[in-house]
Design a protein around this motif. Structure first.
Motif, PDB file in Angstrom:
ATOM      1  N   HIS A   1      -8.234   0.300  -3.771  1.00 18.27           N
ATOM      2  CA  HIS A   1      -9.757   1.121  -3.402  1.00 18.27           C
ATOM      3  C   HIS A   1     -10.436   0.318  -3.022  1.00 18.27           C
ATOM      4  O   HIS A   1     -11.481  -0.675  -3.561  1.00 18.27           O
ATOM      5  CB  HIS A   1      -9.602   2.720  -4.519  1.00 18.27           C
ATOM      6  CG  HIS A   1     -10.394   3.306  -4.487  1.00 18.27           C
ATOM      7  ND1 HIS A   1     -12.044   2.930  -4.334  1.00 18.27           N
ATOM      8  CD2 HIS A   1     -10.046   4.466  -3.857  1.00 18.27           C
ATOM      9  CE1 HIS A   1     -12.146   4.107  -4.226  1.00 18.27           C
ATOM     10  NE2 HIS A   1     -11.254   5.069  -3.741  1.00 18.27           N
TER      11      HIS A   1
ATOM     12  N   ALA B   1     -13.138  -0.995  -5.750  1.00 16.28           N
ATOM     13  CA  ALA B   1     -11.978  -1.024  -6.486  1.00 16.28           C
ATOM     14  C   ALA B   1     -11.789  -2.932  -5.773  1.00 16.28           C
ATOM     15  O   ALA B   1     -11.997  -4.064  -6.714  1.00 16.28           O
ATOM     16  CB  ALA B   1     -10.686  -1.093  -6.833  1.00 16.28           C
TER      17      ALA B   1
ATOM     18  N   SER C   1       0.555  -1.434  -0.123  1.00 13.44           N
ATOM     19  CA  SER C   1      -0.672  -0.105  -0.016  1.00 13.44           C
ATOM     20  C   SER C   1       1.096   1.130  -0.159  1.00 13.44           C
ATOM     21  O   SER C   1       0.433   2.093  -0.040  1.00 13.44           O
ATOM     22  CB  SER C   1      -1.260   0.163   1.461  1.00 13.44           C
ATOM     23  OG  SER C   1      -1.229  -0.766   1.967  1.00 13.44           O
TER      24      SER C   1
ATOM     25  N   GLN D   1      -4.730  -4.091  -9.408  1.00  9.61           N
ATOM     26  CA  GLN D   1      -4.170  -4.161  -8.410  1.00  9.61           C
ATOM     27  C   GLN D   1      -4.337  -2.882  -7.692  1.00  9.61           C
ATOM     28  O   GLN D   1      -3.607  -2.845  -6.563  1.00  9.61           O
ATOM     29  CB  GLN D   1      -2.423  -3.005  -9.127  1.00  9.61           C
ATOM     30  CG  GLN D   1      -1.867  -4.270 -10.015  1.00  9.61           C
ATOM     31  CD  GLN D   1      -1.202  -4.843  -9.422  1.00  9.61           C
ATOM     32  OE1 GLN D   1      -0.768  -4.250  -8.528  1.00  9.61           O
ATOM     33  NE2 GLN D   1      -0.983  -6.326  -9.517  1.00  9.61           N
ATOM     34  N   SER D   2      -5.174  -2.352  -7.020  1.00  8.58           N
ATOM     35  CA  SER D   2      -6.168  -1.465  -6.979  1.00  8.58           C
ATOM     36  C   SER D   2      -6.485  -1.644  -5.617  1.00  8.58           C
ATOM     37  O   SER D   2      -7.113  -2.652  -5.888  1.00  8.58           O
ATOM     38  CB  SER D   2      -6.519  -0.519  -8.183  1.00  8.58           C
ATOM     39  OG  SER D   2      -8.130   0.551  -6.976  1.00  8.58           O
TER      40      SER D   2
END
Ligand code: NOJ
Length: 563
Positions: free
Chosen positions: A236, A239, A158, A233-234
């Motif tokens: 968030h 996501a 992160s 890959q996110s």
């Protein structure tokens, strides 16, 4: 050790947290008692009367545990002790006792996703062989490639860079944050048992509740073979898949862990409380906040939303609905130790996104130029909006002083791992962690008898608590008066909107609470008529019967004036 029934912990108010104001202390930046430039526990104790006077119900301390500070203390080397630079367990007990006498509850931060690499278990793991029981407490795997020279998966940290670091014997270990923060293996019963021990340890010392760091990360899919994320890959929240199928975050199995914690919390009288820091989709927040789970979950949409009436209306409605579904109350947050302080956010043109703010910090806060008076005006309006909402308000230290972000810290002074891990692309969170100014004059503006671990700006003294105290127009007095008035509100948990959709589109928010209490916010550049009622408090000067731009007001209407 204080008895759990110390004055602030009475079994009569098991639900104290539902409408509490909880003040977040970042201990290393709050108050330094011994002149080493680092805030400490006796420093906190010395300022508790200030917090009681401010009118908060509880303090939440960010980590104060032994730590090499690779991530500001969120890299914990020992979960059941105090960092010697910050004091001792006796100091902690004394702080809880003084807080109790002042009517304040104490909450601590629990960091269960990862420890520090200095934790005795990780040191044992490094010394032990691949496949050993010591390695099983963390997530060690062989690498890919011919000689295992490639990380086991494509998972990113992160903080930037890969989430795997290789050790001397060739294996890799997982760290979803900095390399100094190895992730625990929560499939291991020893890890679960050890955290139960930690929760009891602090609960026995009179702690009323816990803020749970990275609460959505503990249960990972660690079955062989580990899955690559590929395009996903996110991390968030939006996501993440809505069905809990991500290999790392927000998996349903995490709630088994919290059901175990709940049994521990409920074995105390009053039951201990917890709030989850869970970066998950709104629809999945409920599970963390349920009564059989942690009890409450942070709602960060309020913090992230533009300060506009339409946006705030939407965020408030959905937060209240989420909380209702969970049987909990919502949380309201404007700032914390991870984000640009909101006076500065609101001082920037447009509605800056997280990425915009990162770019702004890289310009040392110069481009675009912040309009601080506007930021202050908006932040004051936002404060009265937030503090009138049903639920718990979390106030970050210095917010009550109206502190802005220190965006121009010298790069040599930056300590946030984001700065290094991003290769200088993200400056990080140090600018909201600069030690507090308590006095206009003096070394470190009253933070302590010597300097401060992060340099304070030259004008920091103008924000000092002693300058603002007694000045009716100050930020501090706005918070003090608001918190005093809020106490008359909290018996009731409902809110009713009193503005039409058209008014909201024009920038007006108006809601009522029990007892004829009205909160009216003008979040626009125009003037709007002030509804009738007795003005209890306004975030800025009122002009006749009008509510000026970017102003909130609290009104009370009696039976006579209600129609
Ligand atoms: C969330 C904390 O608020 C933040 O400060 C920290 O860096 C990460 N979790 C990792 O522990």
């Amino acid at each position: 050790m204080p008895h759990p029934d110390s004055p602030a912990l009475s079994s009569h108010d098991a639900h104290w947290w539902r409408q509490a104001v909880i003040y977040q202390i970042y201990p290393r930046s709050f108050a330094d008692s011994d002149g080493d430039g680092i805030g400490d526990i006796p420093g906190v104790t010395s300022r508790l009367p200030y917090l009681a006077d401010l009118g908060v119900d509880a303090v939440w301390l960010s980590p104060f545990y032994p730590s090499q500070l690779a991530d500001g203390g969120y890299d914990v080397a020992d979960y059941r002790d105090v960092d010697p630079r910050l004091g001792t367990l006796d100091d902690f007990d004394a702080m809880v006792a003084v807080a109790g006498r002042l009517g304040l509850k104490t909450m601590v931060d629990i960091v269960p996703n990862h420890s520090s690499d200095q934790h005795v278990w990780f040191q044992e793991a490094l010394a032990a062989a691949p496949g050993s029981a010591a390695r099983e407490r963390y997530v060690f795997r062989d690498g890919r490639g011919r000689d295992g020279e490639l990380p086991p998966t494509d998972w990113p940290s992160s903080f930037g860079g890969p989430a795997w670091t290789r050790v001397a014997d060739g294996q890799w270990y997982l760290h979803l944050y900095a390399p100094e923060q190895p992730d625990f293996n929560w499939d291991n019963p020893e890890v679960r048992e050890d955290f139960h021990h930690t929760l009891r340890f602090w609960s026995d010392r009179g702690v009323a509740g816990f803020r749970v760091d990275v609460a959505h990360g503990l249960a990972k899919d660690l079955g062989a073979p580990l899955r690559d994320l590929g395009e996903q890959q996110s991390y968030h929240p939006d996501a993440l898949p809505a069905d809990g199928s991500h290999p790392l975050w927000d998996r349903d199995a995490v709630h088994d862990i919290y059901r175990g914690w709940r049994q521990i919390f409920d074995s105390y009288d009053p039951p201990r409380f917890a709030v989850a820091e869970a970066w998950v989709r709104a629809s999945r927040r409920t599970a963390y906040a349920s009564a059989g789970g942690l009890g409450q979950a942070f709602e960060f949409d309020f913090l992230g939303a533009p300060l506009g009436a339409v946006e705030m209306h939407t965020v408030i409605d959905s937060a209240l609905a989420d909380a209702r579904r969970a049987g909990a109350t919502s949380t309201w947050v404007l700032s914390n130790h991870d984000v640009v302080r909101h006076v500065s956010r609101y001082a920037l043109p447009g509605d800056p996104t997280k990425r915009d703010l990162e770019e702004w910090l890289l310009t040392d806060g110069r481009d675009p130029a912040p309009d601080l008076p506007t930021g202050v005006r908006r932040a004051r309006a936002a404060a009265l909006l937030m503090l009138a909402l049903p639920g718990s308000a979390y106030v970050y230290q210095g917010e009550e002083l109206g502190l802005p972000e220190v965006a121009d810290l010298d790069r040599a002074d930056l300590r946030d791992p984001m700065w290094v891990r991003s290769g200088g692309r993200v400056k990080g969170r140090d600018g909201c962690r600069v030690p507090l100014p308590w006095t206009r004059e003096g070394t470190s503006f009253g933070f302590g008898p010597a300097g401060s671990w992060l340099p304070q700006p030259a004008d920091w003294g103008t924000y000092a608590a002693d300058v603002q105290s007694g000045d009716k127009a100050s930020f501090l007095e706005l918070y003090r008066r608001a918190l005093r008035l809020r106490r008359t509100l909290v018996a009731d948990e409902t809110l009713e909107w009193a503005c039409s959709p058209e008014q909201t589109r024009q920038g007006l928010l108006h809601f009522t609470r029990a007892g004829g209490w009205h909160t009216v916010s003008n979040l626009s550049d125009g003037h709007v008529p002030l509804p009738p009622g007795e003005v209890l408090l306004a975030s800025g000067p009122l002009t006749g019967d009008e509510l000026p731009p970017w102003t909130s007001v609290w009104l009370r209407t009696g039976a006579a004036s209600e129609h």
